[in-house]
Scaffold this motif. Structure first.
Motif, PDB file in Angstrom:
ATOM      1  N   GLU A 156       0.821  -1.212   0.000  1.00  0.00           N
ATOM      2  CA  GLU A 156       0.000   0.000   0.000  1.00  0.00           C
ATOM      3  C   GLU A 156       0.857   1.266   0.000  1.00  0.00           C
ATOM      4  O   GLU A 156       0.572   2.196  -0.757  1.00  0.00           O
ATOM      5  CB  GLU A 156      -1.003  -0.025   1.150  1.00  0.00           C
ATOM      6  CG  GLU A 156      -2.136  -1.001   0.905  1.00  0.00           C
ATOM      7  CD  GLU A 156      -3.284  -0.876   1.898  1.00  0.00           C
ATOM      8  OE1 GLU A 156      -3.201  -0.070   2.851  1.00  0.00           O
ATOM      9  OE2 GLU A 156      -4.282  -1.598   1.702  1.00  0.00           O
TER      10      GLU A 156
ATOM     11  N   ALA B 224       2.077   1.726  -3.574  1.00  0.00           N
ATOM     12  CA  ALA B 224       1.003   2.186  -4.465  1.00  0.00           C
ATOM     13  C   ALA B 224       0.755   3.678  -4.265  1.00  0.00           C
ATOM     14  O   ALA B 224       0.595   4.425  -5.240  1.00  0.00           O
ATOM     15  CB  ALA B 224      -0.277   1.385  -4.221  1.00  0.00           C
ATOM     16  N   GLN B 225       0.748   4.116  -3.007  1.00  0.00           N
ATOM     17  CA  GLN B 225       0.523   5.537  -2.728  1.00  0.00           C
ATOM     18  C   GLN B 225       1.677   6.386  -3.257  1.00  0.00           C
ATOM     19  O   GLN B 225       1.456   7.456  -3.835  1.00  0.00           O
ATOM     20  CB  GLN B 225       0.339   5.768  -1.223  1.00  0.00           C
ATOM     21  CG  GLN B 225      -0.207   7.139  -0.896  1.00  0.00           C
ATOM     22  CD  GLN B 225      -1.609   7.356  -1.441  1.00  0.00           C
ATOM     23  OE1 GLN B 225      -2.541   6.667  -1.076  1.00  0.00           O
ATOM     24  NE2 GLN B 225      -1.786   8.315  -2.339  1.00  0.00           N
TER      25      GLN B 225
ATOM     26  N   ARG C  98      -2.636  -3.791  -5.239  1.00  0.00           N
ATOM     27  CA  ARG C  98      -2.780  -2.589  -4.411  1.00  0.00           C
ATOM     28  C   ARG C  98      -3.004  -1.430  -5.366  1.00  0.00           C
ATOM     29  O   ARG C  98      -2.340  -1.317  -6.398  1.00  0.00           O
ATOM     30  CB  ARG C  98      -1.536  -2.352  -3.567  1.00  0.00           C
ATOM     31  CG  ARG C  98      -1.180  -3.523  -2.659  1.00  0.00           C
ATOM     32  CD  ARG C  98      -1.830  -3.388  -1.303  1.00  0.00           C
ATOM     33  NE  ARG C  98      -1.802  -4.550  -0.445  1.00  0.00           N
ATOM     34  CZ  ARG C  98      -0.777  -5.001   0.265  1.00  0.00           C
ATOM     35  NH1 ARG C  98       0.398  -4.442   0.167  1.00  0.00           N
ATOM     36  NH2 ARG C  98      -0.916  -6.018   1.070  1.00  0.00           N
TER      37      ARG C  98
ATOM     38  N   ALA D 150      -3.988   2.980  -5.587  1.00  0.00           N
ATOM     39  CA  ALA D 150      -4.031   4.232  -4.839  1.00  0.00           C
ATOM     40  C   ALA D 150      -4.438   5.379  -5.752  1.00  0.00           C
ATOM     41  O   ALA D 150      -4.166   5.361  -6.951  1.00  0.00           O
ATOM     42  CB  ALA D 150      -2.670   4.528  -4.215  1.00  0.00           C
TER      43      ALA D 150
ATOM     44  N   VAL E 209      -5.912   4.447  -0.523  1.00  0.00           N
ATOM     45  CA  VAL E 209      -5.249   3.244  -1.014  1.00  0.00           C
ATOM     46  C   VAL E 209      -6.105   2.041  -0.649  1.00  0.00           C
ATOM     47  O   VAL E 209      -6.852   2.076   0.342  1.00  0.00           O
ATOM     48  CB  VAL E 209      -3.811   3.137  -0.445  1.00  0.00           C
ATOM     49  CG1 VAL E 209      -3.811   2.989   1.053  1.00  0.00           C
ATOM     50  CG2 VAL E 209      -3.015   2.052  -1.119  1.00  0.00           C
TER      51      VAL E 209
END
Length: 160
Positions: free
Chosen positions: A78, A81-82, A119, A121, A129
């Motif tokens: 996560e 992804a962010q 994942r 975001a 996310v």
């Protein structure tokens, strides 16, 4: 892909109405998210571009994310992804960044995630996310589900 376009059309309506733009960083969807957004006539009004960031070299070159920026962050997580969504949005200087990273199958990835793991975001006026686990090792099926979920996730955040 045809069933992704109605989602992309809804996203287009939202972004055009707000005069906002988006950029996409995707990995295991291989460009399906961008393709769906580009399938809508008039996409140049809201879509600035996208990158398939599938390797470390792609992450470094296309995402401008070096190893130092990855300290304490593993790929397909996560936080990663962010970071992808935020970095690509900043690089393009636009309103929204959308990212996807995962393991489509038939096996998991080198980080210990099973096939069917993704994942996603968004970065921009809203930052969120999410994790998706399909439980499937069907590579093409997962690519499609990941893209559909990412578009739905974006639409939800646009509707906010």
């Amino acid at each position: 892909m045809k069933d992704l376009v109605p989602l992309a059309e809804k996203i287009a309506i939202e972004l055009i109405a707000r005069k906002q733009k988006i950029v996409v960083s995707e990995s295991s969807t291989g460009g399906l998210i961008s393709a769906a957004l580009l399938a809508v006539p008039g996409a140049s009004a809201y879509f600035l571009g996208g990158a398939v960031i599938y390797t470390r070299d792609a992450r470094r070159i296309l995402g401008d994310i070096d190893n130092d920026a990855m300290t304490g962050i593993r790929s397909a997580s996560e936080p990663y992804a962010q970071l992808l969504a935020k970095r690509i949005r900043e690089r393009f200087g636009c309103d929204w960044g959308l990212s996807e990273t995962g393991a489509t199958g038939p096996s998991g990835n080198s980080y210990g995630d099973a096939a069917g793991h993704s994942r996603m975001a968004v970065s921009g006026p809203r930052n969120e996310v999410m994790t998706l686990e399909t439980g499937s090792s069907d590579r093409l099926g997962n690519m499609h589900v990941f893209a559909q979920t990412a578009l739905t996730f974006l639409l939800k955040n646009l509707a906010g």
